[in-house]
Scaffold this active site. Structure first.
Site, PDB file in Angstrom:
ATOM      1  N   LYS A 106     -50.889  21.504 -69.673  1.00 59.78           N
ATOM      2  CA  LYS A 106     -50.884  22.434 -68.609  1.00 59.78           C
ATOM      3  C   LYS A 106     -50.447  22.193 -67.363  1.00 59.78           C
ATOM      4  CE  LYS A 106     -53.278  26.293 -68.204  1.00 59.78           C
ATOM      5  NZ  LYS A 106     -52.212  26.907 -67.476  1.00 59.78           N
ATOM      6  N   LYS A 166     -45.681  20.730 -65.888  1.00 55.29           N
ATOM      7  CA  LYS A 166     -45.069  21.492 -64.656  1.00 55.29           C
ATOM      8  C   LYS A 166     -43.812  22.016 -65.149  1.00 55.29           C
ATOM      9  CE  LYS A 166     -47.015  22.860 -60.717  1.00 55.29           C
ATOM     10  NZ  LYS A 166     -48.184  23.181 -60.503  1.00 55.29           N
TER      11      LYS A 166
END
Length: 474
Positions: A73, A109
């Protein structure tokens, strides 16, 4: 060990340095610590997009820092400053951030190396959709694989393009909405996501200010009311942080933007500053405020609480000793360098670290992901039931007391929870519980000298236990 305050560390090196400082205090062996620290998967891609009749080659990244939990995430940023090292550092912070607030994700990311202001909307859409297609090809996106979100230079608009592209390439995935968070409400987003990071910052600082013994050490009273606050950055995070502080009775004495800083010890009206900014294009020359053309000067002005909510490394070894704030709440990612950390800790400043304090965004993203997987809006199952129960309760009170409840009282009591109420409540509970966990580590674990080390220690411990319990996959 060399004193970090004497070195010039990059953002990535600062993250690694903080990790190493906490890691040596844990019980894990070097192998597990290396597995936690390293980035599991790094995708660097270059792809062509036709812009104004000419092909442009776009450079982009997606880093999956940890697979100890699935999915990964983390946001996607559009910026000319994007490079592999920055994306790796931010992905690592996401792993630690999720662990601290007990959100079951690994860190990730993404970044696209463009200046989004130079492109028309239709060209940004082309770039975003092509980037998403590349992630799909490499298996770097999916509800159970890797779930992006907005970051610097992106918004709900880009997230809706990502979701639509993913869904079109995976037509049989019933959970396609959960491939990305931060979407528009109409596309499966969650109410409360917009203000989530800023509200989380407020909840975290408020909890820190609730402990009398901690505030006594700083020469401050408990609570937010009356405390002088400076906020750097009036983007989404900074604006909502300032708004919630103002509503809680804090005095906004200073605001800092790219064009300069303004200061008034009597307080600034946030909405009036925003209106002035819309008319003039900046915050300078706001009535009755002192101007500082150099934004960096605003960080050094008198206040109780400083909230850097914009850029990385704005507090460094050259200006750390000039900071007058007694509490610094890191709303941005990496606003303090490792060198500044050492200096501020020596001064006795309470630094509330980014990997805890700005976790409101990923917490509410988690709620959105759960909503998309369950295919049920928060509050749908209980709102009417709650209202009916409250109605019965009011009837019992009126019968027992012989007093008629006023219309205002009835309205207040009868209101069942909306989605935004449940999201805010879940976020508040998360930030309070997580701060108390960090404070407990800070007060009880030998060698933990500040909250940042406590936060990294907490994260390493949770991720390390997961790896220990899992063992080695054959």
């Amino acid at each position: 060990m060399e004193d970090p305050s004497k070195k010039n560390l990059s953002f990535f090196e600062s993250v690694q340095s903080n990790f190493d400082k906490a890691a040596k205090l844990t019980r894990f062996d070097d192998g597990i610590l290396e597995q936690i620290k390293t980035c599991d998967s790094i995708l660097k891609i270059k792809f062509p997009v036709k812009i104004a009749g000419k092909l442009e080659v776009i450079e982009a990244y997606r880093v999956q820092h940890s697979h100890h939990q699935s999915p990964c995430k983390g946001g996607i940023r559009f910026s000319m400053e994007v490079d592999q090292e920055e994306v790796m550092a931010l992905a690592a912070l996401m792993t630690y951030k999720c662990a601290i607030v007990n959100v079951p994700f690994g860190g990730g990311k993404g970044g696209v190396k463009i200046d989004s202001k130079k492109y028309a909307v239709e060209d940004l859409e082309k770039i975003t959709r092509r980037y998403t297609a590349e992630l799909c090809k490499k298996n770097f996106i999916g509800p159970g694989i890797d779930v992006p979100a907005p970051d610097y230079g992106t918004s709900s608009r880009e997230m809706s393009w990502i979701m639509d592209t993913y869904a079109s390439l995976n037509p049989n995935d019933i959970d396609a909405q959960a491939c990305v968070t931060g979407k528009p409400i109409s596309q499966g987003g969650v109410n409360g996501r917009t203000e989530a990071t800023g509200l989380g910052v407020f909840f975290g600082v408020r909890e820190a200010c609730s402990f009398k013994e901690d505030m006594d050490k700083l020469g401050l009273t408990t609570g937010i009311e009356g405390k002088r606050v400076i906020v750097q950055g009036l983007g989404n995070v900074g604006y909502h942080t300032a708004k919630y502080f103002e509503e809680a009775g804090a005095i906004l004495v200073g605001l800092i933007e790219y064009d300069g800083a303004i200061y008034n010890e009597q307080g600034l009206d946030l909405n009036a500053v925003q209106a002035h900014r819309q008319i003039t294009g900046g915050i300078l020359n706001f009535p009755e405020a002192v101007n500082y053309v150099n934004p960096a000067e605003g960080l050094e002005l008198p206040c109780d609480i400083l909230i850097p909510a914009a850029l990385e490394s704005v507090v460094h070894k050259e200006n750390a000793d000039k900071i007058q704030a007694k509490i610094i709440g890191e709303a941005a990612n990496g606003p303090l360098t490792a060198e500044a950390d050492v200096i501020l800790n020596r001064k006795g400043v309470l630094v509330i670290p980014d990997i805890y304090l700005n976790a409101g965004g990923v917490t509410v993203s988690y709620f959105e992901w759960l909503k998309n997987l369950s295919h049920v809006k928060y509050g749908r199952l209980e709102k009417r039931f709650s209202e009916n129960m409250y109605q019965e309760l009011i009837g019992i009170i009126e019968t027992t007391t012989g007093r008629k409840v006023s219309e205002l009282e009835r309205k207040t009591v009868l209101r069942g929870p909306e989605e935004v109420d449940l999201v805010h409540s879940g976020l508040e509970d998360t930030m309070i519980d997580s701060y108390n966990e960090l404070r407990e580590i800070y007060n009880t674990v030998e060698g933990v000298e500040d909250l940042r080390t406590a936060a990294f220690y907490c994260a390493i411990n949770k991720v390390g236990i997961t790896y220990e319990q899992r063992g080695i996959f054959p």
